[in-house]
Design a protein around this motif. Structure first.
Motif, PDB file in Angstrom:
ATOM      1  N   THR A 154       0.843  -1.182   0.000  1.00  0.00           N
ATOM      2  CA  THR A 154       0.000   0.000   0.000  1.00  0.00           C
ATOM      3  C   THR A 154       0.886   1.242   0.000  1.00  0.00           C
ATOM      4  N   GLU A 156       3.511   2.069  -1.683  1.00  0.00           N
ATOM      5  CA  GLU A 156       3.883   2.696  -2.950  1.00  0.00           C
ATOM      6  C   GLU A 156       2.705   3.447  -3.561  1.00  0.00           C
ATOM      7  N   LEU A 157       1.491   2.977  -3.264  1.00  0.00           N
ATOM      8  CA  LEU A 157       0.316   3.678  -3.780  1.00  0.00           C
ATOM      9  C   LEU A 157       0.082   4.976  -3.005  1.00  0.00           C
ATOM     10  N   ALA A 160       2.643   7.622  -4.112  1.00  0.00           N
ATOM     11  CA  ALA A 160       2.305   8.266  -5.380  1.00  0.00           C
ATOM     12  C   ALA A 160       1.211   9.306  -5.162  1.00  0.00           C
ATOM     13  N   ASP A 161       0.193   8.943  -4.386  1.00  0.00           N
ATOM     14  CA  ASP A 161      -0.908   9.874  -4.123  1.00  0.00           C
ATOM     15  C   ASP A 161      -0.419  11.111  -3.373  1.00  0.00           C
ATOM     16  N   ARG A 164       1.680  13.388  -5.540  1.00  0.00           N
ATOM     17  CA  ARG A 164       0.844  13.952  -6.589  1.00  0.00           C
ATOM     18  C   ARG A 164      -0.068  15.041  -6.038  1.00  0.00           C
ATOM     19  N   TYR A 170       9.217  13.042  -7.457  1.00  0.00           N
ATOM     20  CA  TYR A 170      10.180  12.220  -6.722  1.00  0.00           C
ATOM     21  C   TYR A 170      10.672  11.119  -7.629  1.00  0.00           C
ATOM     22  N   GLU A 171      11.792  10.498  -7.237  1.00  0.00           N
ATOM     23  CA  GLU A 171      12.275   9.330  -7.961  1.00  0.00           C
ATOM     24  C   GLU A 171      11.994   8.111  -7.104  1.00  0.00           C
ATOM     25  N   ALA A 172      11.173   7.200  -7.612  1.00  0.00           N
ATOM     26  CA  ALA A 172      10.865   5.990  -6.863  1.00  0.00           C
ATOM     27  C   ALA A 172      12.001   4.990  -7.043  1.00  0.00           C
TER      28      ALA A 172
END
Ligand SMILES: N[C@@H](CCC(=O)N[C@@H](CS)C(=O)NCC(=O)O)C(=O)O
Lengths: 339, 399
Positions: A154, A156-157, A160-161, A164, A170-172
């Protein structure tokens, strides 16, 4: 023809779902003589191997309690280590009977992935850890940073949210295990490590100089972590749920590893008596021995004791009870009654 | 008499035992049994899979591909953000796979040919060097190479703040190698157009030169004209149009370098590891290819008065290639397939995106694996057909 194509396609990935995901897990477990438990690959305090090479920790303790409840023997557990990515396949395919592995209860995991979360053993939220010399004090200052994240989570989701919605980039840097994250973070491949705040505290405790790193105050998500089983086998779900509830209720009622034998002989509190098997036979209602609660608590202690032993303030992990205190003590931990 | 006829007749008449004792029938029957078993097995497995899926309450379908992926990908050749679909995430991954495969194929071929030629060198040191390299590298699994190079890059190179600075344009740190990025101005299309025209002209000129040589025996300066048309002319065009190219220089801003082109450690380590590893195999293939051309050929060529360069170009290499191409093909496919080890270091290829994160976040194991399977199959077949086409072209043509 349609079924044929479907069938032919299905062959390809046959192995993935070859397991038998049918009801009767408790019977299967009894027949094979152990609980097959999916855990993480290693998070200090939460799952680690002791000097004798046995898995210990906040999560394996749940597996041990379940084994003790069924067999009266906490060592009747075999462990399968899973990464964030492999855990659900392992459970869905029947490779493991249950997962106890910092897993967040979410809508889609419950409904679409078809798992049954049997409660929450740690109320958590996602945080960020950075090195102090970067001099950032808020997660809002992280624009342009490189972030280590475990894939298939969860985390990584949420990440991103979060970036955003705050208009930041950012660099993942995707990684598979907590250990890998630690390596990349210490080497400076990423500026930030983000995961559940509990996991951050655990990881920080293993760094060379834990005090050189801060966990930022922002918590960007709700991560209720708990054990889970497959959908569709209510009996097995009940077993895992009520063993966890027994551990929580035990703390509430003052039953400890030390006094449980004595209390099992009978007390003047009927709920304790019912839970430990001195009165009535609750266990039989879900296919367990009468003394399942007694055995589980005797094996691993009550919830508070487990917390204290592995991740509490006196351990290097040093987590406060916070939300995870009992409802009677300012937290939100609350077990339905044994009745 | 009638009896005798009956005795000789059976070979034509049909009898049950003949089904087994006649070679022709027997092979048909065996093939039918094999087919039946194969299909039986397929149906058994597929039926099982379908019923297991049903038991799990999972449906089979590809609708999830259009839902937002929700995760970010650090290296992408096309536009992508966390609101893009799983399909697009898969596409980003596929392009990353193709990128690594193409780069790997090119670099491994260059290194491999060098190794092969060195292996045949009469110079003892050069020869041994190549030999030791090949023996060492190909006996260590490629995954170990990948992890090793990645580990070295991440742990030994300086951090972003202390990045090695090459003339304020190129920077190297443990977050990658940063180079200026060319930005074309509108007039740059003139240069591109000249380049394309150059290629067409060179091709046309070469054809004319060959016809002329076949007719009259006269040779034309093919090499120089080609060079001039493809490289020289565009350079002239570039200068005449006033160098319509800008460079975006990478710059340290906040946590990271911004602008320019970045080769990430994950890409570099995967690329180098795959190339260095496969080059060892290609080296051996090249050596055996060259050795397969008998020495008599070279001697015959020099007896005819061909200079050394032409002997190589016209006699040795074409014959060696015939031996080299087929095994080279399988090495190219190996690079492509081995690139799936990307997942070990977090390079976002097709296995890591659609076959990894998407699979995990949506729980569509079957569907995602089928997609990944299909993609690798298609890539391998594509490489194979290109190589076969080339192989046919250089095949011995008998006149
Ligand atoms: N709670 C999140 C994240 C879980 C997660 O992956 N946590 C990490 C760090 S706390 C972990 O368990 N890592 C163990 C491993 O690497 O095996 C989820 O369920 O997706």
């Amino acid at each position: 023809m349609k079924t044929f194509t479907k069938a032919a396609l299905a062959v390809a990935a046959f192995g993935v779902v070859a397991g038998n995901a049918q009801a009767g897990t408790l019977q299967d477990v009894m027949a094979k003589g152990h609980v097959q438990c999916g855990i993480s690959t290693g998070v200090p305090g939460f799952a680690f191997t002791d000097d004798a090479g046995n898995w210990q920790g906040f999560d394996p303790a749940v597996c041990q309690a379940v084994a003790a409840a069924i067999f009266g023997d906490a060592s009747a557990v075999k462990y399968t280590t899973t990464t964030g990515k492999t855990r659900f396949t392992a459970l869905a395919s029947g490779e493991v009977d249950m997962l106890a592995r910092n897993t967040t209860w979410t809508f889609s995991r419950d409904t679409d992935l078809q798992f049954e979360f049997t409660g929450v053993n740690y109320y958590d939220g996602q945080g960020f850890m950075v090195s102090k010399d970067l001099g950032v004090s808020s997660a809002k200052d992280l624009d342009g940073a490189s972030v280590c994240i475990q894939t298939g989570t969860t985390t990584e989701l949420n990440l991103a949210d979060f970036f955003r919605s705050n208009g930041m980039s950012y660099e993942a840097v995707p990684i598979e295990t907590n250990d890998e994250a630690r390596t990349n973070y210490t080497a400076g491949r990423c500026d930030i490590y983000t995961t559940d705040a509990s996991g951050l505290a655990a990881t920080r405790s293993t760094l060379d100089d834990p005090s050189a790193h801060v966990i930022m105050p922002e918590i960007i998500s709700k991560e209720p972590l708990g054990p889970l089983v497959r959908h569709g086998d209510h009996q097995w779900g009940d077993v895992v749920r009520w063993v966890l509830n027994a551990l929580i209720t035990a703390e509430e009622l003052g039953v400890t590893q030390a006094n449980v034998d004595e209390m099992a002989a009978g007390t003047n509190n009927p709920e304790i008596n019912r839970m430990l098997g001195a009165e009535g036979d609750l266990g039989a209602m879900t296919g367990l021995p009468k003394d399942f609660g007694h055995q589980a608590i005797k094996a691993v202690g009550n919830y508070g004791e487990i917390f204290e032993r592995f991740i509490g303030p006196s351990t290097p992990i040093g987590l406060e009870r916070g939300l995870n205190a009992l409802w009677t003590q300012g937290g939100i931990l609350y077990s339905p009654p044994f009745r | 008499m009638t009896d005798a006829t009956v005795l000789t007749k059976p070979s034509d008449a049909f009898s049950l035992t003949k089904l087994w004792y006649d070679k022709k029938y027997r092979s048909i029957i065996l093939q039918m049994i094999a087919m039946a078993l194969l299909f039986g097995a397929i149906f058994y497995l597929a039926g099982n899979a379908v019923s297991n899926l049903e038991k799990l309450g999972k449906t089979f379908g590809f609708d999830f591909l259009w839902a937002p992926a929700g995760y970010d990908i650090n290296q992408r050749l096309i536009e992508y953000d966390s609101r893009s679909s799983h399909f697009r995430a898969g596409l980003v991954g596929l392009l990353n796979t193709i990128l690594i495969a193409v780069c790997g194929i090119i670099l491994s071929t260059i290194i491999g040919f060098a190794l092969g030629v060195m292996r045949l060198s009469p110079n003892w040191l050069v020869n041994r060097l190549s030999y030791c390299y090949i023996e060492f590298v190909r006996n260590v699994p490629v995954l170990v190479h990948i992890l090793l190079i990645h580990g070295v890059i991440v742990t030994t190179l300086p951090r972003t703040k202390d990045a090695l600075n090459f003339g304020d344009n190129f920077f190297l740190s443990n977050r990658g190698f940063f180079t200026p990025k060319p930005l074309a101005e509108p007039l740059f299309y003139v240069v591109t157009a000249t380049f394309v025209a150059g290629i067409l002209f060179a091709w046309y000129y070469r054809r004319g030169a060959r016809i002329k040589q076949e007719k009259t025996g006269q040779q034309s300066p093919v090499f120089w004209v080609t060079l001039g048309a493809i490289i020289g002319a565009p350079i002239v065009a570039f200068i005449v149009t006033g160098m319509p190219l800008n460079w975006e220089i990478p710059e340290l801003k906040g946590f990271n370098f911004k602008g320019g082109l970045a080769l990430k450690p994950e890409f570099i380590s995967l690329w180098l590891a795959l190339s260095l590893y496969t080059a060892a195999f290609i080296g051996e293939i090249v050596r055996s290819g060259i050795e397969a051309v008998s020495h008599g050929q070279t001697e015959a060529a020099s007896a005819l008065g061909l200079p050394r360069g032409r002997t190589l170009n016209l006699v040795v290499i074409p014959q060696a290639l015939r031996v080299i191409i087929p095994p080279l093909n399988s090495n190219y496919m190996n690079i492509t397939k081995n690139s799936s080890l990307a997942i070990a270091i977090g390079y976002m290829d097709v296995v890591a995106t659609i076959g990894g994160i998407s699979l995990n976040q949506t729980g569509r194991e079957m569907e995602c694996m089928i997609i990944v399977l299909g993609i690798y199959l298609a890539l391998s077949l594509m490489i194979s057909s290109v190589m076969n086409w080339y192989n046919n072209r250089i095949k011995l043509v008998e006149r």
